[in-house]
Design a protein around this motif. Structure first.
Motif, PDB file in Angstrom:
ATOM      1  N   VAL A   1      10.984   7.505 -12.059  1.00  0.00           N
ATOM      2  CA  VAL A   1       9.847   7.510 -13.111  1.00  0.00           C
ATOM      3  C   VAL A   1       9.587   6.164 -14.027  1.00  0.00           C
ATOM      4  O   VAL A   1       8.540   5.531 -13.744  1.00  0.00           O
ATOM      5  N   SER A   2      10.604   5.805 -14.553  1.00  0.00           N
ATOM      6  CA  SER A   2      10.476   4.471 -15.176  1.00  0.00           C
ATOM      7  C   SER A   2      10.165   3.467 -14.361  1.00  0.00           C
ATOM      8  O   SER A   2       9.447   2.445 -14.716  1.00  0.00           O
ATOM      9  N   ILE A   3      10.848   3.308 -13.297  1.00  0.00           N
ATOM     10  CA  ILE A   3      10.689   2.187 -12.200  1.00  0.00           C
ATOM     11  C   ILE A   3       9.291   2.469 -11.692  1.00  0.00           C
ATOM     12  O   ILE A   3       8.735   1.398 -11.503  1.00  0.00           O
ATOM     13  N   ALA A   4       8.706   3.492 -11.348  1.00  0.00           N
ATOM     14  CA  ALA A   4       7.578   3.706 -10.708  1.00  0.00           C
ATOM     15  C   ALA A   4       6.462   3.143 -11.997  1.00  0.00           C
ATOM     16  O   ALA A   4       5.510   2.559 -11.655  1.00  0.00           O
TER      17      ALA A   4
ATOM     18  N   GLY B   1       0.666  -1.250   0.112  1.00  0.00           N
ATOM     19  CA  GLY B   1      -0.043  -0.087  -0.098  1.00  0.00           C
ATOM     20  C   GLY B   1       0.802   1.253  -0.113  1.00  0.00           C
ATOM     21  O   GLY B   1       0.360   2.255  -0.306  1.00  0.00           O
ATOM     22  N   SER B   2       2.114   0.980   0.321  1.00  0.00           N
ATOM     23  CA  SER B   2       2.944   2.228   0.459  1.00  0.00           C
ATOM     24  C   SER B   2       4.203   1.928  -0.671  1.00  0.00           C
ATOM     25  O   SER B   2       4.896   0.956  -0.578  1.00  0.00           O
ATOM     26  N   LEU B   3       4.375   3.217  -1.656  1.00  0.00           N
ATOM     27  CA  LEU B   3       5.448   2.991  -2.791  1.00  0.00           C
ATOM     28  C   LEU B   3       6.350   4.179  -2.796  1.00  0.00           C
ATOM     29  O   LEU B   3       5.693   5.174  -2.700  1.00  0.00           O
ATOM     30  N   VAL B   4       7.539   3.940  -2.613  1.00  0.00           N
ATOM     31  CA  VAL B   4       8.527   4.967  -2.470  1.00  0.00           C
ATOM     32  C   VAL B   4       9.520   4.793  -3.496  1.00  0.00           C
ATOM     33  O   VAL B   4      10.267   3.658  -3.595  1.00  0.00           O
ATOM     34  N   PHE B   5       9.851   5.778  -4.203  1.00  0.00           N
ATOM     35  CA  PHE B   5      10.531   5.718  -5.397  1.00  0.00           C
ATOM     36  C   PHE B   5      11.904   6.743  -5.366  1.00  0.00           C
ATOM     37  O   PHE B   5      11.390   7.999  -5.131  1.00  0.00           O
ATOM     38  N   SER B   6      12.873   6.698  -5.437  1.00  0.00           N
ATOM     39  CA  SER B   6      13.910   7.618  -5.516  1.00  0.00           C
ATOM     40  C   SER B   6      15.069   7.480  -6.500  1.00  0.00           C
ATOM     41  O   SER B   6      15.300   6.292  -6.616  1.00  0.00           O
ATOM     42  N   SER B   7      15.577   8.460  -6.845  1.00  0.00           N
ATOM     43  CA  SER B   7      16.772   8.269  -7.758  1.00  0.00           C
ATOM     44  C   SER B   7      18.135   8.176  -7.088  1.00  0.00           C
ATOM     45  O   SER B   7      19.206   8.029  -7.849  1.00  0.00           O
ATOM     46  N   GLY B   8      18.021   8.217  -5.970  1.00  0.00           N
ATOM     47  CA  GLY B   8      19.283   8.244  -4.969  1.00  0.00           C
ATOM     48  C   GLY B   8      20.123   9.553  -5.014  1.00  0.00           C
ATOM     49  O   GLY B   8      19.946  10.371  -5.825  1.00  0.00           O
TER      50      GLY B   8
ATOM     51  N   SER C   1       6.905   0.865 -14.120  1.00  0.00           N
ATOM     52  CA  SER C   1       6.971  -0.737 -14.447  1.00  0.00           C
ATOM     53  C   SER C   1       6.449  -1.001 -13.063  1.00  0.00           C
ATOM     54  O   SER C   1       5.478  -2.078 -13.320  1.00  0.00           O
ATOM     55  N   VAL C   2       6.358  -0.584 -11.962  1.00  0.00           N
ATOM     56  CA  VAL C   2       5.806  -1.257 -10.801  1.00  0.00           C
ATOM     57  C   VAL C   2       4.364  -1.174 -10.899  1.00  0.00           C
ATOM     58  O   VAL C   2       3.590  -2.094 -10.559  1.00  0.00           O
ATOM     59  N   LEU C   3       3.930  -0.023 -11.220  1.00  0.00           N
ATOM     60  CA  LEU C   3       2.312   0.238 -11.322  1.00  0.00           C
ATOM     61  C   LEU C   3       1.737  -0.585 -12.068  1.00  0.00           C
ATOM     62  O   LEU C   3       0.509  -1.152 -12.160  1.00  0.00           O
ATOM     63  N   LEU C   4       2.313  -0.961 -13.263  1.00  0.00           N
ATOM     64  CA  LEU C   4       1.899  -1.866 -14.293  1.00  0.00           C
ATOM     65  C   LEU C   4       1.596  -3.442 -13.733  1.00  0.00           C
ATOM     66  O   LEU C   4       0.671  -3.887 -14.364  1.00  0.00           O
ATOM     67  N   ARG C   5       2.312  -3.587 -12.777  1.00  0.00           N
ATOM     68  CA  ARG C   5       2.224  -4.976 -12.126  1.00  0.00           C
ATOM     69  C   ARG C   5       1.603  -4.894 -10.859  1.00  0.00           C
ATOM     70  O   ARG C   5       1.308  -6.133 -10.375  1.00  0.00           O
ATOM     71  N   HIS C   6       1.110  -3.562 -10.403  1.00  0.00           N
ATOM     72  CA  HIS C   6       0.776  -3.829  -9.007  1.00  0.00           C
ATOM     73  C   HIS C   6      -0.994  -4.058  -8.870  1.00  0.00           C
ATOM     74  O   HIS C   6      -1.461  -3.763  -9.951  1.00  0.00           O
ATOM     75  N   LEU C   7      -1.237  -4.767  -7.787  1.00  0.00           N
ATOM     76  CA  LEU C   7      -2.492  -5.267  -7.732  1.00  0.00           C
ATOM     77  C   LEU C   7      -3.419  -4.593  -6.803  1.00  0.00           C
ATOM     78  O   LEU C   7      -4.535  -4.973  -6.924  1.00  0.00           O
ATOM     79  N   GLY C   8      -2.697  -4.237  -5.764  1.00  0.00           N
ATOM     80  CA  GLY C   8      -3.410  -3.820  -4.468  1.00  0.00           C
ATOM     81  C   GLY C   8      -3.817  -2.346  -4.671  1.00  0.00           C
ATOM     82  O   GLY C   8      -3.498  -1.614  -5.744  1.00  0.00           O
TER      83      GLY C   8
ATOM     84  N   ASP D   1       0.925  10.369 -16.602  1.00  0.00           N
ATOM     85  CA  ASP D   1       0.042   9.094 -16.450  1.00  0.00           C
ATOM     86  C   ASP D   1       0.291   8.571 -14.962  1.00  0.00           C
ATOM     87  O   ASP D   1      -0.950   7.969 -14.503  1.00  0.00           O
ATOM     88  N   LEU D   2       1.433   8.629 -14.508  1.00  0.00           N
ATOM     89  CA  LEU D   2       1.306   8.109 -13.101  1.00  0.00           C
ATOM     90  C   LEU D   2       0.303   8.899 -12.196  1.00  0.00           C
ATOM     91  O   LEU D   2      -0.460   8.180 -11.327  1.00  0.00           O
TER      92      LEU D   2
END
Length: 436
Positions: free
Chosen positions: A66-69, A51-58, A71-78, A104-105
């Motif tokens: 953004v690309s990682i987010a 339920g909590s998603l955190v993305f950072s470029s480091g 990809s994750v949201l395309l596969r996320h089910l909850g 889009d995000l």
């Protein structure tokens, strides 16, 4: 022979409840969370229900969150209840524009099935998509380096928003204008439950005369730091439940208006309990700004922090007028702005000066006084003498001394120790800022 009681079998990773697994996954990086699918069949794809998603470029900015987010949201089910995206580029990004990927995000997150509660977005030069304004369940909104979207027709607001943080960075200088501040003011006014507001304007935009009008009667904590000398703030509604306020404002702009706009700000926050009032310009003419008395009483104020040059008459008069309006003040912190003053002082304020202006009774409830970056010049020593001789319940006087060249810290300490103390409990804490 009695049979031995059966010992419960030790728990394995596969035996953990779903809520425990999701709590573990929420505490690691999203990439590591996805790799846990290889732990066992029971853990496979559990991360897709986070339920909590955190993305950072480091810190190096080489990872594209953004690309990682995406990809994750395309596969996320909850459901996604909290979403954070922090992007730092190694090179300056292009000028502010709509970013289709981020659009889009935000469009995906604004879907009612998520019920998004918290959004953290720190992306340079991005103008947010208006779909974010449809996230009516939002409780926390943290925006940094982004421009707010224009309200859509029929926008009713964010009825559940409790905390709003907006930081305009220097990268947004070409794009920060009155329209953006009007959009921010409109957003604030349409958040009826807003309790905490943090606004940092790190942009110096000369010559525009910007005005931010705020209407949020339920505010309990407010931080406004205006590093632009042309940004003024106005509260369109009283703040009756305000507990804490930190205001860094260009006071010289208020001086040009005769000071009545600053008085209006002070009236709006008069119920505050903790106040930091700082000058964001460094060039205020207090003589032109303030009347002899401030027609505002801060009955609940316990703590006051401000910056004042104790070597300039009008700075001291302005400070003491504020203190006079705080009958129950317990703690005062004064930060002397070294950058805007020299070693020469404009007047000499002795005991006769204080008594003549009736300032002797201002410290009757004062328990703590902190003076930071003082030179301990004659005027400052007289001010210290005033506090020690009048504050009958004073417990601590803290001094951070910034010695002048060829001056002696010992001489200043000896003078202070000889001052008469009205309070038998008063202790003096001295620190030389030039020594570590």
């Amino acid at each position: 022979m009695a049979s031995r009681s059966k010992q419960p079998a030790p728990l394995c990773l596969t035996d953990l409840p779903d809520e425990v697994v999701l709590e573990i996954l929420s505490r690691v990086d999203i990439n590591d969370a996805a790799r846990t699918s290889a732990v066992s069949r029971a853990w496979r794809h559990r991360w897709r229900h986070l339920g909590s998603l955190v993305f950072s470029s480091g810190s190096d900015g080489r990872v594209d969150p953004v690309s990682i987010a995406q990809s994750v949201l395309l596969r996320h089910l909850g459901e996604v209840r909290k979403f954070a995206l922090v992007s730092r580029y190694p090179a300056p990004p292009p000028p502010a524009t709509d970013d289709p990927r981020l659009d889009d995000l935000l469009g995906h997150l604004s879907h009612p099935r998520h019920g998004l509660l918290a959004l953290v977005l720190s992306v340079p030069y991005y103008k947010m998509h208006s779909s974010i304004l449809s996230c009516v369940k939002l409780v926390k909104l943290f925006i940094e380096g982004c421009l707010l979207p224009n309200p859509t027709p029929g926008f009713a607001g964010l009825p559940n928003l409790l905390m709003l943080h907006v930081r305009y960075t220097s990268m947004l200088k070409p794009h920060l204008n009155s329209g953006q501040l009007d959009t921010l003011g409109a957003l604030i006014s349409r958040c009826p439950r807003l309790m905490k507001l943090e606004l940092i304007v790190g942009v110096v935009v000369p010559g525009l005369g910007l005005m931010l009008r705020i209407s949020a009667p339920r505010l309990r904590d407010v931080v406004i730091e205006a590093w632009s000398s042309d940004l003024m703030v106005e509260f369109n509604s009283p703040l009756p439940v305000l507990a804490s306020a930190k205001l860094r404002l260009p006071l010289f702009r208020y001086a040009q208006e005769g000071g009545f706009k600053l008085l209006h700000v002070l009236r709006s926050i008069s119920r505050v309990e903790k106040l930091e009032l700082l000058d964001g310009s460094g060039s205020a003419n207090f003589a032109d700004m303030m009347p002899f008395k401030i027609p505002v009483t801060f009955e609940k104020l316990q703590y006051l922090s401000t910056d004042a040059d104790l070597g300039r008459a009008m700075h001291i008069v302005f400070l003491l007028r504020i203190i006079r309006s705080c009958p129950n003040i317990r703690e005062i912190e004064i930060k002397c702005p070294v950058s805007r003053r020299g070693f020469q002082h404009n007047f000499e304020a002795n005991q006769e000066f204080w008594d003549m202006h009736g300032y002797g009774d201002l410290f009757r409830h004062l328990r703590v006084m902190k003076l930071i970056d003082v030179y301990l010049s004659c005027n400052e020593l007289d001010f210290i003498n005033l506090v020690l001789s009048k504050a009958q319940v004073l417990e601590k006087l803290s001094i951070v001394h910034r010695p002048r060249p060829k001056s002696s810290s010992l001489d200043a300490c000896v003078k202070i120790m000889k001052f008469k103390r009205a309070s038998p409990l008063a202790q003096i804490d001295y620190k030389d800022s030039s020594t570590k």
